[in-house]
Design an enzyme around this catalytic site. Sequence first.
Site, PDB file in Angstrom:
ATOM      1  N   PHE A  30       4.031   0.258   4.845  1.00 60.40           N
ATOM      2  CA  PHE A  30       4.623  -0.902   5.506  1.00 60.40           C
ATOM      3  C   PHE A  30       3.743  -2.152   5.446  1.00 60.40           C
ATOM      4  O   PHE A  30       3.624  -2.875   6.432  1.00 60.40           O
ATOM      5  CB  PHE A  30       4.978  -0.576   6.963  1.00 60.40           C
ATOM      6  CG  PHE A  30       5.536   0.805   7.171  1.00 60.40           C
ATOM      7  CD1 PHE A  30       6.677   1.215   6.498  1.00 60.40           C
ATOM      8  CD2 PHE A  30       4.928   1.698   8.027  1.00 60.40           C
ATOM      9  CE1 PHE A  30       7.191   2.491   6.681  1.00 60.40           C
ATOM     10  CE2 PHE A  30       5.432   2.985   8.213  1.00 60.40           C
ATOM     11  CZ  PHE A  30       6.571   3.377   7.537  1.00 60.40           C
ATOM     12  N   HIS A  31       3.155  -2.431   4.276  1.00 57.78           N
ATOM     13  CA  HIS A  31       2.283  -3.594   4.137  1.00 57.78           C
ATOM     14  C   HIS A  31       2.721  -4.524   3.005  1.00 57.78           C
ATOM     15  O   HIS A  31       1.893  -4.943   2.199  1.00 57.78           O
ATOM     16  CB  HIS A  31       0.842  -3.143   3.871  1.00 57.78           C
ATOM     17  CG  HIS A  31       0.218  -2.349   4.954  1.00 57.78           C
ATOM     18  ND1 HIS A  31      -0.909  -1.571   4.763  1.00 57.78           N
ATOM     19  CD2 HIS A  31       0.548  -2.191   6.263  1.00 57.78           C
ATOM     20  CE1 HIS A  31      -1.229  -0.977   5.896  1.00 57.78           C
ATOM     21  NE2 HIS A  31      -0.355  -1.330   6.817  1.00 57.78           N
ATOM     22  N   PRO A  32       3.998  -4.905   2.902  1.00 60.05           N
ATOM     23  CA  PRO A  32       4.394  -5.793   1.801  1.00 60.05           C
ATOM     24  C   PRO A  32       3.814  -7.199   1.980  1.00 60.05           C
ATOM     25  O   PRO A  32       3.856  -7.761   3.070  1.00 60.05           O
ATOM     26  CB  PRO A  32       5.919  -5.810   1.893  1.00 60.05           C
ATOM     27  CG  PRO A  32       6.221  -5.526   3.326  1.00 60.05           C
ATOM     28  CD  PRO A  32       5.156  -4.564   3.767  1.00 60.05           C
TER      29      PRO A  32
ATOM     30  N   HIS B 203       0.847  -1.186   0.000  1.00 56.93           N
ATOM     31  CA  HIS B 203       0.000   0.000   0.000  1.00 56.93           C
ATOM     32  C   HIS B 203       0.885   1.239   0.000  1.00 56.93           C
ATOM     33  O   HIS B 203       1.663   1.460   0.934  1.00 56.93           O
ATOM     34  CB  HIS B 203      -0.898   0.011   1.239  1.00 56.93           C
ATOM     35  CG  HIS B 203      -1.983  -1.016   1.210  1.00 56.93           C
ATOM     36  ND1 HIS B 203      -2.392  -1.701   2.345  1.00 56.93           N
ATOM     37  CD2 HIS B 203      -2.741  -1.482   0.197  1.00 56.93           C
ATOM     38  CE1 HIS B 203      -3.366  -2.530   2.014  1.00 56.93           C
ATOM     39  NE2 HIS B 203      -3.587  -2.415   0.714  1.00 56.93           N
TER      40      HIS B 203
END
Length: 537
Positions: free
Chosen positions: A470-472, A296
């Site tokens: 920070f949503h890999p 995101h």
Amino acid sequence: MQALGHFDYIIVGAGSAGCVLANRLSADPDIKVLVLEAGGKDDYIWIHIPVGYLYCMGNPRTDWGFSTAPEPGLNGRSLNYPRGKVLGGCSAINGMIYMRGQAADYDRWRQMGLAGWGWDDVLPLFRKGEDHYALDDEFHARGGGCRVEEQRLSWEILDAFRDACEENGIPKIADFNLGDNFGSAYFQVTQTSGIRWTAAKGFLKPAMKRPNLTVVTGAQVSRIRMQDGRAVGLDLTVNGEPARADASGEIILSSGAVGSPQILELSGIGNPQILGKHGIQTAVANPAVGENLQDHLQIRTIFKVSNALTLNQLTNSLAGKAKIALEYALKRSGPMSMAPSQLGVFARSDDSFETPNVEYHIQPLSLDRFGEPLHSFPAITASVCNLRPDSRGHIHIASADPRSQPEIRANYLSAETDRRVAADSIRLTRRIMASKALSKYEPVEHLPGSRVHTDEDLAKAAGDIGTTIFHPVGTCRMGADEASVVDERLRVRGIGGLRVVDASVMPTITSGNTAAPTMMIAEKASEMIRADRRAGA
């Protein structure tokens, strides 16, 4: 070489998924479990104070310190890419937001052929792990390992932003976690009485009292050892010294969207061309390893305001900082108890979307980038991210040395659809900020700037001010097809005794923050692993 011993299950990574797995698997006294964590103990004070994420991200004590390759969609910029390296993993440094996503996310997984992953299947697993501060009903539960509470603060300017959203057809709601998150609400957070909750606190540490669970910190895996088509052990270092561990049951990678594909490739599982480039012999050819990266991208629009209290003013004097510290010391409330984002909004960037496709994280503060001082002028940040981006990136090893960072290429804004959503999102933000409810605060657009209007210029501006939230996910894609990395039971294709259990298995990213879905994945995996053990699989 240090021999750590033989175990039924070895879990690589003590993050959000690994801690849940350790708790659930070691609940059976006949199962011997080893957890390996590359980081150290969670005894750093800033882990536990919510605002301490500012001192944990980028800190080698708690963060791997990754960064992306220069991103064309971000106009050549490289981003810092924080990932937790400590007991608790990312739950020790993240934004503490408890968010499940939308029912349609999981129903889409089921429609992709992944039996058992629909909303009705996973909702009981979310409830199983939850300890909700107030509710025990169809959607929420008490008594689980993940504490969920309301935030311990409020801001007049954020209340006004909710009013402005309502003027634009976005309703006020009480709960984002019922399957349809359309609306605005204050985020519920993984805290307990103003102190950060972590997966280590809720799941791992209670289980560490069990004699059948061993936890080793400072343990970095070098490769998976395989024999006769099965994973049988690990080569690793413990505090820099060579070691090995053996598994009679399974090895479970819970090292996240960066770490899990890296370990697979170091072990010879991946694209033969990439492996051969680094002198690694192919054990299992699977070109999907490390591909399908999704994240995101938050577009951080900033508006100067008047006649409003924001954190910018509170922190511009020693007296203000002292007042903040005293409030936290006495009440565990106020700015030091803040999650990075307080107010959430889920909306549609245009009416063609059936469910909300963008998420706002609204903050009563502004700054140029994380870790830098707040601005001297009062302002708010309205970060907006595309929940279901079409852009796809990859994560691959850059060296055969396990200590070397992998190459991370997210390819943000590479899809034209994402560039259009970015432009429309900025326009939606402007409409909200121009609403009557916010007029008394006289908002003035600081970033990207009111002179930017065309689709092309807005997409370019998004590249200038966008950054990861920070949503890999997705780099060890779960799928019903043979080309996927893992099957619907999270077993790595082409080799026995090996699973991946973390956010990397998501075939498509969930419509919201990813910590709660990652813990849910671990809950489901633990049930499947124990069922397979009983069946002798």
